[in-house]
Design a protein around this motif. Structure first.
Motif, PDB file in Angstrom:
ATOM      1  N   LEU A   1       0.861  -1.198   0.000  1.00  0.00           N
ATOM      2  CA  LEU A   1       0.000   0.000   0.000  1.00  0.00           C
ATOM      3  C   LEU A   1       0.892   1.241   0.000  1.00  0.00           C
ATOM      4  CD1 LEU A   1      -3.024   0.848   0.248  1.00  0.00           C
ATOM      5  CD2 LEU A   1      -2.651   0.991   2.725  1.00  0.00           C
ATOM      6  N   ASP A   2       0.343   2.345  -0.500  1.00  0.00           N
ATOM      7  CA  ASP A   2       1.097   3.608  -0.517  1.00  0.00           C
ATOM      8  C   ASP A   2       1.003   4.306   0.833  1.00  0.00           C
ATOM      9  OD1 ASP A   2      -0.112   3.332  -3.551  1.00  0.00           O
ATOM     10  OD2 ASP A   2       1.961   4.067  -3.440  1.00  0.00           O
ATOM     11  N   VAL A   3       1.756   3.813   1.782  1.00  0.00           N
ATOM     12  CA  VAL A   3       1.788   4.445   3.104  1.00  0.00           C
ATOM     13  C   VAL A   3       2.951   5.424   3.100  1.00  0.00           C
ATOM     14  CG1 VAL A   3       1.888   4.041   5.602  1.00  0.00           C
ATOM     15  CG2 VAL A   3       0.953   2.263   4.079  1.00  0.00           C
TER      16      VAL A   3
ATOM     17  N   THR B   1       5.263  -1.054   2.011  1.00  0.00           N
ATOM     18  CA  THR B   1       4.777   0.261   1.602  1.00  0.00           C
ATOM     19  C   THR B   1       5.510   0.696   0.337  1.00  0.00           C
ATOM     20  OG1 THR B   1       4.516   2.586   2.160  1.00  0.00           O
ATOM     21  CG2 THR B   1       6.437   1.497   3.091  1.00  0.00           C
ATOM     22  N   PHE B   2       4.794   1.366  -0.550  1.00  0.00           N
ATOM     23  CA  PHE B   2       5.429   1.902  -1.764  1.00  0.00           C
ATOM     24  C   PHE B   2       5.934   3.302  -1.414  1.00  0.00           C
ATOM     25  CE2 PHE B   2       3.962  -1.762  -3.604  1.00  0.00           C
ATOM     26  CZ  PHE B   2       2.585  -1.891  -3.597  1.00  0.00           C
ATOM     27  N   ALA B   3       6.951   3.276  -0.553  1.00  0.00           N
ATOM     28  CA  ALA B   3       7.543   4.527  -0.040  1.00  0.00           C
ATOM     29  C   ALA B   3       8.883   4.154   0.578  1.00  0.00           C
ATOM     30  CB  ALA B   3       6.624   5.121   1.038  1.00  0.00           C
TER      31      ALA B   3
ATOM     32  N   GLY C   1       3.384  17.660 -10.048  1.00  0.00           N
ATOM     33  CA  GLY C   1       2.546  17.477  -8.863  1.00  0.00           C
ATOM     34  C   GLY C   1       3.161  16.571  -7.823  1.00  0.00           C
ATOM     35  N   ARG C   2       4.064  15.694  -8.247  1.00  0.00           N
ATOM     36  CA  ARG C   2       4.608  14.711  -7.294  1.00  0.00           C
ATOM     37  C   ARG C   2       5.732  15.304  -6.445  1.00  0.00           C
ATOM     38  NH1 ARG C   2       3.617   8.680  -9.339  1.00  0.00           N
ATOM     39  NH2 ARG C   2       3.161   8.588  -7.111  1.00  0.00           N
ATOM     40  N   ILE C   3       6.050  16.558  -6.644  1.00  0.00           N
ATOM     41  CA  ILE C   3       7.007  17.215  -5.752  1.00  0.00           C
ATOM     42  C   ILE C   3       6.500  17.135  -4.313  1.00  0.00           C
ATOM     43  CG2 ILE C   3       6.005  19.531  -5.987  1.00  0.00           C
ATOM     44  CD1 ILE C   3       8.912  20.610  -6.111  1.00  0.00           C
TER      45      ILE C   3
ATOM     46  N   PRO D   1      11.772   2.445  -1.955  1.00  0.00           N
ATOM     47  CA  PRO D   1      12.116   3.741  -2.535  1.00  0.00           C
ATOM     48  C   PRO D   1      11.721   3.780  -4.014  1.00  0.00           C
ATOM     49  CG  PRO D   1      14.084   2.488  -1.934  1.00  0.00           C
ATOM     50  CD  PRO D   1      12.938   1.779  -1.348  1.00  0.00           C
ATOM     51  N   LYS D   2      11.104   4.911  -4.376  1.00  0.00           N
ATOM     52  CA  LYS D   2      10.567   5.054  -5.733  1.00  0.00           C
ATOM     53  C   LYS D   2      10.741   6.490  -6.172  1.00  0.00           C
ATOM     54  CE  LYS D   2       5.818   6.065  -4.198  1.00  0.00           C
ATOM     55  NZ  LYS D   2       4.432   5.609  -4.073  1.00  0.00           N
ATOM     56  N   HIS D   3      10.669   6.797  -7.470  1.00  0.00           N
ATOM     57  CA  HIS D   3      10.430   5.880  -8.586  1.00  0.00           C
ATOM     58  C   HIS D   3      11.737   5.803  -9.369  1.00  0.00           C
ATOM     59  CE1 HIS D   3       6.668   7.827  -7.369  1.00  0.00           C
ATOM     60  NE2 HIS D   3       6.041   6.752  -7.766  1.00  0.00           N
ATOM     61  N   TYR D   4      12.305   4.664  -9.336  1.00  0.00           N
ATOM     62  CA  TYR D   4      13.679   4.491  -9.838  1.00  0.00           C
ATOM     63  C   TYR D   4      13.713   4.512 -11.356  1.00  0.00           C
ATOM     64  CZ  TYR D   4      18.422   2.502  -9.892  1.00  0.00           C
ATOM     65  OH  TYR D   4      19.757   2.290 -10.084  1.00  0.00           O
TER      66      TYR D   4
ATOM     67  N   VAL E   1      12.585  -1.940  -4.380  1.00  0.00           N
ATOM     68  CA  VAL E   1      12.687  -0.674  -5.131  1.00  0.00           C
ATOM     69  C   VAL E   1      11.596  -0.722  -6.190  1.00  0.00           C
ATOM     70  CG1 VAL E   1      14.093   0.543  -6.857  1.00  0.00           C
ATOM     71  CG2 VAL E   1      15.151  -0.251  -4.741  1.00  0.00           C
ATOM     72  N   MET E   2      11.028   0.453  -6.496  1.00  0.00           N
ATOM     73  CA  MET E   2      10.015   0.507  -7.552  1.00  0.00           C
ATOM     74  C   MET E   2      10.579   1.186  -8.787  1.00  0.00           C
ATOM     75  SD  MET E   2       6.295   2.359  -7.675  1.00  0.00           S
ATOM     76  CE  MET E   2       5.581   1.390  -6.379  1.00  0.00           C
ATOM     77  N   SER E   3      10.436   0.503  -9.924  1.00  0.00           N
ATOM     78  CA  SER E   3      10.938   1.092 -11.171  1.00  0.00           C
ATOM     79  C   SER E   3       9.884   2.047 -11.725  1.00  0.00           C
ATOM     80  CB  SER E   3      11.261  -0.007 -12.183  1.00  0.00           C
ATOM     81  OG  SER E   3      10.075  -0.658 -12.592  1.00  0.00           O
ATOM     82  N   ALA E   4      10.373   3.088 -12.376  1.00  0.00           N
ATOM     83  CA  ALA E   4       9.520   4.235 -12.723  1.00  0.00           C
ATOM     84  C   ALA E   4       8.861   4.096 -14.084  1.00  0.00           C
ATOM     85  CB  ALA E   4      10.347   5.509 -12.676  1.00  0.00           C
ATOM     86  N   PHE E   5       7.928   5.000 -14.347  1.00  0.00           N
ATOM     87  CA  PHE E   5       7.209   5.053 -15.627  1.00  0.00           C
ATOM     88  C   PHE E   5       8.077   5.624 -16.751  1.00  0.00           C
ATOM     89  CE2 PHE E   5       3.166   3.864 -14.160  1.00  0.00           C
ATOM     90  CZ  PHE E   5       2.719   4.635 -13.096  1.00  0.00           C
ATOM     91  N   ASN E   6       8.901   6.604 -16.389  1.00  0.00           N
ATOM     92  CA  ASN E   6       9.532   7.435 -17.409  1.00  0.00           C
ATOM     93  C   ASN E   6      10.607   6.705 -18.219  1.00  0.00           C
ATOM     94  OD1 ASN E   6      10.781   7.912 -14.576  1.00  0.00           O
ATOM     95  ND2 ASN E   6      12.485   8.280 -16.004  1.00  0.00           N
TER      96      ASN E   6
ATOM     97  N   SER F   1       7.607  -3.169 -10.578  1.00  0.00           N
ATOM     98  CA  SER F   1       7.373  -2.086 -11.541  1.00  0.00           C
ATOM     99  C   SER F   1       6.346  -1.131 -10.967  1.00  0.00           C
ATOM    100  CB  SER F   1       6.806  -2.671 -12.840  1.00  0.00           C
ATOM    101  OG  SER F   1       5.436  -3.024 -12.627  1.00  0.00           O
ATOM    102  N   ASP F   2       6.325   0.086 -11.466  1.00  0.00           N
ATOM    103  CA  ASP F   2       5.185   0.927 -11.142  1.00  0.00           C
ATOM    104  C   ASP F   2       3.988   0.365 -11.920  1.00  0.00           C
ATOM    105  OD1 ASP F   2       4.924   4.525 -10.598  1.00  0.00           O
ATOM    106  OD2 ASP F   2       3.521   2.886 -10.223  1.00  0.00           O
ATOM    107  N   TRP F   3       2.835   0.904 -11.620  1.00  0.00           N
ATOM    108  CA  TRP F   3       1.553   0.409 -12.118  1.00  0.00           C
ATOM    109  C   TRP F   3       1.560   0.244 -13.644  1.00  0.00           C
ATOM    110  CZ3 TRP F   3      -3.111   0.060  -9.039  1.00  0.00           C
ATOM    111  CH2 TRP F   3      -4.272  -0.207  -9.764  1.00  0.00           C
TER     112      TRP F   3
ATOM    113  N   GLY G   1       0.404  15.595  -6.271  1.00  0.00           N
ATOM    114  CA  GLY G   1       0.430  14.136  -6.283  1.00  0.00           C
ATOM    115  C   GLY G   1       0.495  13.665  -7.727  1.00  0.00           C
ATOM    116  N   GLU G   2       0.090  12.430  -7.968  1.00  0.00           N
ATOM    117  CA  GLU G   2       0.232  11.845  -9.298  1.00  0.00           C
ATOM    118  C   GLU G   2      -0.754  12.447 -10.283  1.00  0.00           C
ATOM    119  OE1 GLU G   2      -0.018   7.629  -9.530  1.00  0.00           O
ATOM    120  OE2 GLU G   2       0.336   7.605 -11.699  1.00  0.00           O
ATOM    121  N   ALA G   3      -0.282  12.622 -11.519  1.00  0.00           N
ATOM    122  CA  ALA G   3      -1.121  13.145 -12.606  1.00  0.00           C
ATOM    123  C   ALA G   3      -1.788  14.447 -12.175  1.00  0.00           C
ATOM    124  CB  ALA G   3      -2.168  12.092 -12.980  1.00  0.00           C
TER     125      ALA G   3
HETATM  126  C1  GLC Z   1       0.947   4.769  -8.920  1.00  0.00           C
HETATM  127  C2  GLC Z   1       2.174   5.539  -8.534  1.00  0.00           C
HETATM  128  C3  GLC Z   1       3.052   4.857  -7.529  1.00  0.00           C
HETATM  129  C4  GLC Z   1       2.203   4.034  -6.581  1.00  0.00           C
HETATM  130  C5  GLC Z   1       1.540   2.933  -7.393  1.00  0.00           C
HETATM  131  C6  GLC Z   1       0.595   2.089  -6.521  1.00  0.00           C
HETATM  132  O1  GLC Z   1       0.733   4.832 -10.291  1.00  0.00           O
HETATM  133  O2  GLC Z   1       3.014   5.995  -9.583  1.00  0.00           O
HETATM  134  O3  GLC Z   1       3.788   5.870  -6.838  1.00  0.00           O
HETATM  135  O4  GLC Z   1       3.026   3.454  -5.573  1.00  0.00           O
HETATM  136  O5  GLC Z   1       0.816   3.424  -8.506  1.00  0.00           O
HETATM  137  O6  GLC Z   1      -0.443   2.876  -6.045  1.00  0.00           O
END
Ligand code: GLC
Length: 724
Positions: free
Chosen positions: A90-92, A134-136, A148-150, A185-188, A229-234, A264-266, A471-473
């Protein structure tokens, strides 16, 4: 009954070494069950139940509550062939149910112990309800507030970001002996470097910038023991981060020795098709797995493609086994096989318990930044005759939760209006007027707000952003106050009443007009469930603000990117026209990195640097100074240490944060503050991309912000020092 029938398999024997248990279990798994461990899905459906029973799911995210996680876990443990528990993620980020300030606010405390405490409490509440991952922390460096994710990270600086990354990982994970969660740690990596500050956009940066700006907080998180570690979208320099062997294998595993697993990220694996580096799910799965992405979050790509890829010989079962091992190791390490279920009654006792809520107040207070206080308008008297509390966020229950707030409940929020009412005397008359919405063009509410202001001694205007504006998007092309909020502030100000502006926002805002006119401005970010009490404690002096900005505030969006650790250029900005600046605004930021005022004053003196000449690579430079509280109130000062390497084989930032200390001083109290600089801390990548410290002079700057430098000095390094 044969002897073998009642001997517990090795993988279920906690007395056995984890590696042995992993190999024993791996040896019992079918290829389908192995692939199942690499698949993560969001929520729970009857389809997922079937897949769990078939051993085709290794993890779920976005499942809430102890009863629900127990119910689903029971299916995995008791209805499957091997009984492999699920790991619930979960994104805690900044709280589970007890919500703390958003990470940008946590970073504004510049207090790693406080941040660690927030993470530890968040982990305890989440783990008590069956969330063990946690995804953090989000550790993306962000230099563009349009992004927004700043809001989710620790701002623009690699050093501060690294200190916060370490504190959060340690807080979340503890020693895995109790109610801890695996950090991620994300988003790598370099997701915060998106062109134009536009989420999910291309990132094209030099390897030098990648290594000196974006990678350090991830390295700090890995060194702190992050389990995943979570890999990023970009895409990064043409190679998507979720299919990038250079970052995922060469750096993360090769250089740093990371042994956890990568998720991976979503659907970031599926999105390799959109990126144009995969023609179908088979190519996407092959590229991601070979690059080092072990688990597919919600993409359903690994489930659909990997078995065929093994059959076609494009992916070996050994490669699958490598990913499965990493995931099983984490499941064994956190005791999931021994303790797959949680105690529902215990969870009820600790989630949002008194101690946790008190900690949320303590940390929210520390996170608040006093941006301006001309004429010492603040703190206000608790016995003030009358106060107008105005603005769309003055009595808002949503914004203080911020953009990622798990089970944070608006009903638990203390609004600013409630906080103010609780802190002033019963004699104080309080008038409330919303004035306008956060967004939107209607000024119909201005009249009521102006009338309220005219009847009161002070007007407190609470403005900013809604929680879904960061936040996201949630990128913004403009950085001013949304809607007609600035007009509302002006209307209140023009009544002549003493006006105080409180900001609740998820990014730096270009509030030039307010900065020019409003005497007192408080940056509260989104401060969590104790928002109102924390803000009121600052406004009425129950707490002397000590927070500092982890990001630069631009004067206008046209000034972006603007950050403190910039290069000098051949024509550093000055009053001379022919220098690097804009014609239509000053070249300084609105508020600089590290800025934050106090109700008291601190004096710095007696800077001592020793040795002044560094001859051995083992030498450490000791920096000492004195800081004295010369005011009448106890307060916190965040003493900041910056260095500059004025002449090197490549251009270097005009200053770099290399140390900070938040200290509390009573009136009149003086403290010796010490920093230690190792040569490795001074090192950088030279023109050949080798990590070195080059001989020459170094400047030392110590101050109360990146622009408020109080003491300077120098030291010299005699010889070239090379690092691996
Ligand atoms: C989202 C986010 C990521 C989050 C994941 C699960 O798209 O980019 O930060 O951890 O999906 O909610």
């Amino acid at each position: 009954m044969h002897a073998s029938e009642n001997v517990r398999p090795v993988y279920l024997d906690p007395s056995q070494p984890i590696d042995k248990r992993v190999e024993d279990l791996l040896g019992r798994m079918t290829i389908e069950e192995k692939i199942g461990q690499l698949c993560q899905y969001s929520g729970f459906t009857s389809e997922y139940e079937r897949m769990i029973i078939e051993g085709r799911i290794g993890s779920l995210l976005n499942v809430f509550g102890a009863k629900e996680t127990n119910r689903i876990q029971k299916i995995a443990v008791e209805k499957t062939r091997l009984g492999i528990p699920l790991i619930f993620g979960l994104d805690v980020l900044h709280g589970y149910k007890t919500i703390f300030p958003i990470p940008l606010g946590l970073a504004s405390t510049w207090d790693p112990d406080a941040v660690k405490k927030a993470a530890s409490i968040s982990a305890a509440e989440a783990a008590a309800e069956g969330i063990r991952w946690t995804f953090a922390p989000m550790v993306d460096i962000a230099r563009d507030p349009r992004w927004g994710r700043i809001a989710e990270g620790a701002g623009e600086d690699p050093y501060l970001g690294s200190v916060m990354a370490k504190a959060l990982v340690e807080g979340f994970q503890g020693d895995f002996s109790g109610l801890n969660v695996v950090a991620c740690p994300k988003h790598y990596v370099a997701y915060g470097g998106a062109e134009g500050g536009r989420d999910y956009n291309t990132v094209d940066i030099s390897e030098r910038t990648l290594r000196e700006v974006y990678l350090p907080p991830f390295k700090a998180a890995v060194e702190a023991g992050a389990g995943t570690v979570m890999s990023a979208f970009n895409d990064l320099n043409g190679i998507p981060a979720s299919a990038n062997p250079f970052t995922l294998r060469t750096i993360l595993r090769g250089e740093w020795g990371f042994e956890g697993f990568v998720v991976s990220d979503w659907n970031a694996i599926g999105e390799l098709i959109n990126h144009g580096v995969a023609g179908d799910i088979f190519e996407a799965a092959e590229k991601a797995l070979k690059a080092g992405v072990d688990m597919d979050m919600q993409g359903d790509v690994y489930r659909r493609a990997l078995l065929q890829l093994v059959k076609d010989g494009r992916v070996s079962e050994d490669m699958i086994n490598e990913a499965v091992r990493r995931i099983l190791k984490i499941k064994f390490k956190i005791g999931l096989f021994e303790h797959p279920y949680v105690d529902v009654e215990y969870a009820k006792r600790i989630v949002k318990c008194k101690e946790h809520v008190e900690a949320a107040l303590e940390i929210a207070r520390k996170s608040i930044v006093l941006l301006k206080n001309d004429g010492a308008v603040l703190p206000l008297s608790k016995n003030i005759e009358s106060i107008a509390v105005i603005g769309p966020l003055a009595d808002d229950r949503e914004a203080p939760l911020g953009p990622w707030s798990c089970l944070g409940d608006p009903r638990d929020i203390v609004t600013v209006l409630e906080g103010i009412k609780s802190r002033v005397s019963s004699e104080t008359r309080i008038l409330y007027a919303k004035g306008c919405d956060v967004d939107g063009l209607s000024t119909e509410g201005f009249k009521e707000a102006v009338e309220a202001a005219k009847k009161c001694k002070v007007a407190i205007v609470v403005v900013g952003e809604s929680r879904d504006m960061s936040g996201e998007a949630a990128c913004r092309a403009f950085l001013n106050l949304p809607g007609v909020q600035e007009e509302l502030v002006k209307a209140v100000y023009e009544t002549g009443v003493t006006t105080v502006e409180v900001l609740m926002n998820g990014r730096p805002l270009s509030i030039q007009w307010s900065a020019d006119h409003i005497p007192a401005i408080v940056e509260a970010w989104f401060p969590g469930i104790q928002a109102g009490y924390a803000i009121a404690d600052i406004l009425f002096g129950n707490y002397n603000p000590g927070g500092k900005l982890p990001v630069t505030f631009p004067r206008t969006v046209g000034q972006v990117p603007i950050y403190y650790n910039h290069k000098n250029t051949g024509r550093p900005p000055s009053s001379d026209r022919w220098t690097s600046k804009y014609l239509d605004i000053p070249y300084t930021p609105l508020f600089p990195f590290g800025h934050g005022l106090s109700y008291t004053k601190f004096e710095y003196s007696e800077l001592d640097i020793s040795p002044r000449e560094v001859t051995s690579p083992k030498d450490a430079i000791k920096i000492k100074l004195k800081v004295k509280n010369v005011g009448h109130l106890e307060g916190d000062e965040i003493v900041q240490l910056y260095i500059n390497d004025p002449v090197a084989s490549v251009t270097r930032p005009v200053k770099e944060l290399k140390g900070f200390k938040r200290i509390t001083l009573k009136p009149g109290e003086e403290r010796i503050v010490e920093f230690t600089l190792t040569l490795e801390m001074l090192s950088f990548l030279n023109h050949e991309m080798k990590r070195v410290v080059e001989p020459g002079l170094f400047k030392v700057m110590v101050g109360s912000s990146s622009e408020d430098i109080r003491l300077t000095g120098t030291f010299t390094v005699k010889n070239l020092v090379e690092f691996p």
